[in-house]
Design a protein around this motif. Structure first.
Motif, PDB file in Angstrom:
ATOM      1  N   THR A 117       0.817  -1.209   0.000  1.00  0.00           N
ATOM      2  CA  THR A 117       0.000   0.000   0.000  1.00  0.00           C
ATOM      3  C   THR A 117       0.856   1.265   0.000  1.00  0.00           C
ATOM      4  N   GLY A 118       2.019   1.204   0.642  1.00  0.00           N
ATOM      5  CA  GLY A 118       2.919   2.352   0.634  1.00  0.00           C
ATOM      6  C   GLY A 118       3.439   2.672  -0.745  1.00  0.00           C
ATOM      7  N   THR A 119       3.590   1.647  -1.586  1.00  0.00           N
ATOM      8  CA  THR A 119       4.022   1.866  -2.967  1.00  0.00           C
ATOM      9  C   THR A 119       3.015   2.736  -3.710  1.00  0.00           C
ATOM     10  N   PHE A 120       1.741   2.437  -3.555  1.00  0.00           N
ATOM     11  CA  PHE A 120       0.713   3.212  -4.255  1.00  0.00           C
ATOM     12  C   PHE A 120       0.478   4.564  -3.596  1.00  0.00           C
ATOM     13  N   ALA A 121       0.690   4.640  -2.279  1.00  0.00           N
ATOM     14  CA  ALA A 121       0.577   5.937  -1.611  1.00  0.00           C
ATOM     15  C   ALA A 121       1.676   6.895  -2.050  1.00  0.00           C
ATOM     16  N   SER A 122       2.780   6.361  -2.577  1.00  0.00           N
ATOM     17  CA  SER A 122       3.903   7.186  -3.052  1.00  0.00           C
ATOM     18  C   SER A 122       3.913   7.310  -4.575  1.00  0.00           C
ATOM     19  N   TRP A 123       2.821   6.959  -5.218  1.00  0.00           N
ATOM     20  CA  TRP A 123       2.776   6.895  -6.682  1.00  0.00           C
ATOM     21  C   TRP A 123       3.135   8.220  -7.342  1.00  0.00           C
ATOM     22  N   GLN A 124       2.700   9.328  -6.729  1.00  0.00           N
ATOM     23  CA  GLN A 124       2.923  10.654  -7.317  1.00  0.00           C
ATOM     24  C   GLN A 124       4.129  11.372  -6.711  1.00  0.00           C
ATOM     25  N   LEU A 125       4.913  10.677  -5.888  1.00  0.00           N
ATOM     26  CA  LEU A 125       6.000  11.354  -5.181  1.00  0.00           C
ATOM     27  C   LEU A 125       7.072  11.858  -6.137  1.00  0.00           C
ATOM     28  N   LYS A 126       7.491  13.086  -5.931  1.00  0.00           N
ATOM     29  CA  LYS A 126       8.580  13.703  -6.695  1.00  0.00           C
ATOM     30  C   LYS A 126       9.247  14.710  -5.775  1.00  0.00           C
ATOM     31  N   PRO A 127      10.529  15.056  -5.991  1.00  0.00           N
ATOM     32  CA  PRO A 127      11.429  14.572  -7.045  1.00  0.00           C
ATOM     33  C   PRO A 127      12.197  13.329  -6.599  1.00  0.00           C
ATOM     34  N   MET A 128      13.139  12.909  -7.442  1.00  0.00           N
ATOM     35  CA  MET A 128      14.044  11.789  -7.166  1.00  0.00           C
ATOM     36  C   MET A 128      13.263  10.546  -6.720  1.00  0.00           C
ATOM     37  N   THR A 129      12.270  10.185  -7.532  1.00  0.00           N
ATOM     38  CA  THR A 129      11.426   9.040  -7.200  1.00  0.00           C
ATOM     39  C   THR A 129      12.232   7.747  -7.120  1.00  0.00           C
ATOM     40  N   LYS A 130      13.150   7.581  -8.044  1.00  0.00           N
ATOM     41  CA  LYS A 130      13.974   6.364  -8.081  1.00  0.00           C
ATOM     42  C   LYS A 130      14.787   6.223  -6.802  1.00  0.00           C
ATOM     43  N   GLU A 131      15.446   7.296  -6.405  1.00  0.00           N
ATOM     44  CA  GLU A 131      16.273   7.240  -5.204  1.00  0.00           C
ATOM     45  C   GLU A 131      15.428   7.006  -3.957  1.00  0.00           C
ATOM     46  N   TYR A 132      14.254   7.632  -3.943  1.00  0.00           N
ATOM     47  CA  TYR A 132      13.349   7.441  -2.809  1.00  0.00           C
ATOM     48  C   TYR A 132      12.988   5.971  -2.660  1.00  0.00           C
ATOM     49  N   PHE A 133      12.574   5.320  -3.734  1.00  0.00           N
ATOM     50  CA  PHE A 133      12.164   3.921  -3.654  1.00  0.00           C
ATOM     51  C   PHE A 133      13.343   2.995  -3.374  1.00  0.00           C
ATOM     52  N   LEU A 134      14.546   3.390  -3.769  1.00  0.00           N
ATOM     53  CA  LEU A 134      15.725   2.595  -3.413  1.00  0.00           C
ATOM     54  C   LEU A 134      15.879   2.524  -1.901  1.00  0.00           C
ATOM     55  N   TRP A 135      15.810   3.662  -1.240  1.00  0.00           N
ATOM     56  CA  TRP A 135      15.955   3.680   0.218  1.00  0.00           C
ATOM     57  C   TRP A 135      14.756   3.041   0.897  1.00  0.00           C
ATOM     58  N   PHE A 136      13.577   3.246   0.346  1.00  0.00           N
ATOM     59  CA  PHE A 136      12.363   2.641   0.887  1.00  0.00           C
ATOM     60  C   PHE A 136      12.458   1.116   0.852  1.00  0.00           C
ATOM     61  N   THR A 137      12.963   0.586  -0.260  1.00  0.00           N
ATOM     62  CA  THR A 137      13.108  -0.864  -0.408  1.00  0.00           C
ATOM     63  C   THR A 137      14.193  -1.409   0.510  1.00  0.00           C
ATOM     64  N   LEU A 138      15.282  -0.661   0.674  1.00  0.00           N
ATOM     65  CA  LEU A 138      16.338  -1.091   1.589  1.00  0.00           C
ATOM     66  C   LEU A 138      15.807  -1.179   3.017  1.00  0.00           C
ATOM     67  N   LEU A 139      14.985  -0.207   3.399  1.00  0.00           N
ATOM     68  CA  LEU A 139      14.382  -0.235   4.731  1.00  0.00           C
ATOM     69  C   LEU A 139      13.508  -1.480   4.900  1.00  0.00           C
ATOM     70  N   SER A 140      12.708  -1.784   3.891  1.00  0.00           N
ATOM     71  CA  SER A 140      11.832  -2.962   3.980  1.00  0.00           C
ATOM     72  C   SER A 140      12.643  -4.253   4.005  1.00  0.00           C
ATOM     73  N   THR A 141      13.803  -4.272   3.345  1.00  0.00           N
ATOM     74  CA  THR A 141      14.683  -5.449   3.393  1.00  0.00           C
ATOM     75  C   THR A 141      15.109  -5.741   4.824  1.00  0.00           C
ATOM     76  N   GLY A 142      15.492  -4.698   5.542  1.00  0.00           N
ATOM     77  CA  GLY A 142      15.887  -4.878   6.935  1.00  0.00           C
ATOM     78  C   GLY A 142      14.748  -5.382   7.798  1.00  0.00           C
ATOM     79  N   VAL A 143      13.543  -4.882   7.543  1.00  0.00           N
ATOM     80  CA  VAL A 143      12.377  -5.313   8.322  1.00  0.00           C
ATOM     81  C   VAL A 143      12.097  -6.799   8.106  1.00  0.00           C
ATOM     82  N   TYR A 144      12.084  -7.237   6.840  1.00  0.00           N
ATOM     83  CA  TYR A 144      11.826  -8.652   6.554  1.00  0.00           C
ATOM     84  C   TYR A 144      12.908  -9.542   7.175  1.00  0.00           C
ATOM     85  N   GLY A 145      14.157  -9.133   7.022  1.00  0.00           N
ATOM     86  CA  GLY A 145      15.247  -9.933   7.569  1.00  0.00           C
ATOM     87  C   GLY A 145      15.187 -10.037   9.079  1.00  0.00           C
TER      88      GLY A 145
END
Length: 512
Positions: free
Chosen positions: A100-128
């Protein structure tokens, strides 16, 4: 390969996909595919886990889907993974929030790519973190989950974002310092008693070789270290500022999942591995958590910023998690994990809606909002439902979790079977937070939704877009689903709570 490893592999592949993505559509595509796969995997894991448990003897409750690979043999550090019922529901919660956070950030700008990189890294730590049963591996993933928060808030946040990001990072790193001392202490002192040095959580609990005096030294360090992330009073002050300044999806993941690492760690590490100290020192932290519950609710009443209201509400509700764990009854601890699941969904829904309202009105000040039900009915109805769930209305997840907590806590007894006056009094005080919660929720709902339109410019605003509707609808479905059909989660969690309590304080299993 264990199915659990996929919870680390998929986010890593998402990071690689985001790294090579060349435009916004590719970035969105990677996030949608990856988050959908994680959600589907967690749903499959939950169903399969329940099926496996039904085929096993009731008195047998091992970790399932285990795998162990040595990383550093001299210190016996292993990539050791496995899940029980508590881990499974936390993985499911994490996947829902990431999706749901992915879709809540659908319109996020600027640097959308970099934002999702850090967002995904954070989720990696949570799952691990949730799949680890090796203390060192768990701590490593814990740090991976914390580090991205500084940049996610400091770069993409709002308001006093640099201050909030630095305050959050310093306080959580201070908690991490306490954790590493406690983890190393358990490693060495358990080894001195048994002749076996290990970070394996299950093995340490089985050996139970740490002297009581040593436990009393390291238990406060570990409980406070994890409690900082769980907004334990008085170490909660980073939370409101961090939530208020974070972008929408980061607030969702932070309050919805990251704060749950605190309660999970307190139960799985501090209480499970240092049971004698937990039993003797619980009264100190019961006082602090009772303060958290009441103080958070009262503080929410006097706030005028929607995010600060929800942030202090989170302090109160996360305080309930630690409060219930310290009561050490089967029902209260089951309620604590249910509260982790329920609050994660509710607060993610709240922060998503607040972010969507702010994106249109450019204000979160309750005094400047009004008449939104007429202008944006979908978001307004979602806010009403989130508020009703938060104040514990029957039919929503909040009622199930809080009722379980209070019933289990009120029934706590002393070792000799007599009534525990201290715990019963604390429970009555904590119950008062229900009334206070109703006050600030209903006040805000009435002010921003049902009064006259506060600004003529609001008449031109639009309601939720398709991506926002999808995120909100998914979260409402989960909050209502857990409230109407709680038994599957309650049974899975209760089965996992029992073996831990059997180590911490065996006599409580006969009580509630």
């Amino acid at each position: 390969m264990s199915i659990l490893t996929l919870f680390v592999i998929i986010p890593v592949l998402m990071l690689a996909g985001l790294w090579i993505a060349r435009n916004l559509n590719q970035v969105r595509g990677v996030m949608v595919v990856g988050s959908t796969l994680l959600l589907a995997l967690s749903v499959y894991l939950t169903i399969d886990f329940i099926h496996l448990r039904q085929t096993m003897p009731a008195d047998q409750y091992p970790m399932l889907y285990t795998a162990c690979h040595t990383w550093f043999a001299p210190l016996n550090i292993c990539y050791n993974i496995g899940v029980d019922g508590i881990s499974v529901v936390m993985l499911l919660l994490s996947s829902i929030i990431v999706f749901t956070g992915t879709f809540a950030s659908w319109q996020l700008k600027p640097m959308t790519k970099e934002y999702f990189l850090w967002f995904t890294l954070l989720s990696t730590g949570v799952y691990g973190f949730f799949i680890s049963i090796d203390m060192f591996t768990m701590f490593m993933f814990y740090e991976v989950a914390l580090i991205p928060m500084y940049l996610l808030i400091g770069v993409w946040g709002s308001g006093a974002k640099e201050y909030a990001a630095m305050k959050l990072t310093l306080m959580l790193m201070g908690g991490s310092a306490l954790l590493i001392i406690g983890i190393v202490g358990i490693y060495f002192f358990n080894g001195n008693g048994s002749g076996e040095y290990t970070f394996d959580i299950l093995r340490i609990a089985q050996l139970h070789a740490i002297p009581v005096g040593i436990q009393k030294i390291f238990f406060p360090l570990l409980f406070i270290g994890f409690g900082v992330l769980g907004a334990l009073f008085p170490f909660h002050t980073w939370s409101p500022d961090g939530h208020a300044s974070a972008p929408t999806a980061v607030s969702m993941l932070h309050a919805g999942v990251l704060m749950k690492l605190g309660g999970y760690g307190c139960f799985r590490i501090a209480m499970f591995l240092l049971p004698d100290a937990a039993t003797e020192l619980a009264w100190i932290f019961i006082i602090l958590t009772t303060i958290s519950v009441v103080y958070g609710a009262l503080s929410a009443c006097v706030q005028t910023d929607l995010k600060y209201i929800n942030a202090y509400s989170s302090v109160s509700h996360c305080g309930l998690v630690l409060f219930a764990l310290l009561m050490m009854t089967q029902v209260s601890c089951t309620g604590a994990v249910l509260q982790m699941l329920s609050h994660g969904l509710m607060t993610a829904l709240f922060f998503a809606l607040i972010g969507m309202i702010y994106g249109r009105t450019h204000t979160r000040d309750v005094r400047k909002l009004g008449g939104l039900m007429k202008i944006m009915p979908f978001l307004s109805v979602g806010y009403v439902l989130a508020g009703l769930a938060n104040l514990g209305l029957p039919g929503f997840s909040g009622f199930v979790a809080e009722m379980t907590i209070f019933v289990g806590s009120f029934g706590a007894k002393m070792a000799d079977g007599s009534v525990d006056i201290m715990r019963r009094t604390a429970t009555i005080i904590a119950c008062a937070s229900i009334v206070v919660t109703a006050v600030y929720i209903l006040r805000v709902v009435g002010k921003i939704l049902f009064q006259k339109v506060a600004d003529p410019h609001y008449e031109e605003l639009t309601d939720a877009t398709w991506d926002e509707r999808l995120a909100v609808a998914c979260l409402i479905f989960c909050v209502a689903g857990l409230g109407l059909f709680p038994l599957w989660a309650s049974n899975v969690i209760s089965d996992a709570v029992g073996p831990i309590l059997n180590v911490v304080t065996p006599q409580t299993l006969a009580v509630l």
